[in-house]
Design an enzyme around this catalytic site. Structure first.
Site, PDB file in Angstrom:
ATOM      1  N   GLY A 109       1.479  -7.038   7.433  1.00  0.00           N
ATOM      2  CA  GLY A 109       1.334  -7.737   8.650  1.00  0.00           C
ATOM      3  C   GLY A 109       1.127  -8.504   8.836  1.00  0.00           C
ATOM      4  N   VAL A 110      -0.174  -8.936   8.036  1.00  0.00           N
ATOM      5  CA  VAL A 110      -0.561 -10.684   7.569  1.00  0.00           C
ATOM      6  C   VAL A 110       1.079 -11.614   7.683  1.00  0.00           C
ATOM      7  CG1 VAL A 110      -1.027 -10.374   5.301  1.00  0.00           C
ATOM      8  CG2 VAL A 110      -2.198 -12.104   7.106  1.00  0.00           C
ATOM      9  N   HIS A 148       0.882  -0.949   0.064  1.00  0.00           N
ATOM     10  CA  HIS A 148      -0.026   0.039   0.044  1.00  0.00           C
ATOM     11  C   HIS A 148       0.651   1.162  -0.379  1.00  0.00           C
ATOM     12  CE1 HIS A 148      -3.459  -2.418   0.737  1.00  0.00           C
ATOM     13  NE2 HIS A 148      -3.239  -2.678   1.371  1.00  0.00           N
ATOM     14  N   GLU A 167       1.000 -14.957  10.293  1.00  0.00           N
ATOM     15  CA  GLU A 167       1.459 -15.747   9.674  1.00  0.00           C
ATOM     16  C   GLU A 167       2.754 -16.411   9.424  1.00  0.00           C
ATOM     17  OE1 GLU A 167       0.300 -19.824   7.449  1.00  0.00           O
ATOM     18  OE2 GLU A 167      -1.092 -17.870   8.054  1.00  0.00           O
ATOM     19  N   ILE A 205       7.422  -2.226   2.487  1.00  0.00           N
ATOM     20  CA  ILE A 205       7.622  -3.098   4.100  1.00  0.00           C
ATOM     21  C   ILE A 205       6.475  -4.607   3.948  1.00  0.00           C
ATOM     22  CG2 ILE A 205       6.930  -1.173   4.888  1.00  0.00           C
ATOM     23  CD1 ILE A 205       4.374  -1.333   5.793  1.00  0.00           C
TER      24      ILE A 205
END
Length: 105
Positions: free
Chosen positions: A16-17, A7, A21, A13
């Site tokens: 976060g997912v 994004h 995971e 970066i």
């Protein structure tokens, strides 16, 4: 990797997912090793709570994942985990996973 575009153009970066995971995969390895015949079991991620993302992770950062077993009830195992870059906490979460037999249909 393609997911670094994300994004934020010109500021890659790790999403976060992906970090969550990785924590879940680390826990899965721990649980799977506790069974004598791992080939007949699978670990399925079931929930995540209290996830906090404290610092961004950029490509080539070295991240260490630490997972702590909390408890289990029947086939559901609960863990807490954190990801660190050196001594800096990057993210943490509480999550659970279900152990199933591969031969169930």
């Amino acid at each position: 990797e393609y997911f670094f575009k994300g994004h934020f153009p010109n500021m890659p970066i790790v999403p976060g997912v992906i970090l969550i995971e990785a924590l879940a995969q680390t826990a899965g390895i721990i649980v799977a090793k506790s069974f004598s015949n791992q080939s007949e079991k699978s670990v399925l991620f079931t929930s995540v709570s209290n996830a906090k993302f404290r610092k961004p992770v950029i490509p080539n950062d070295e991240i260490v994942f630490k997972v702590k077993y909390i408890n289990h009830v029947k086939s559901i195992y609960k863990f807490s985990g954190e990801a660190k870059r050196g001594s800096e906490r990057i993210c943490d979460a509480v999550f659970s996973a279900m152990i199933i037999d591969n031969n169930l249909k």
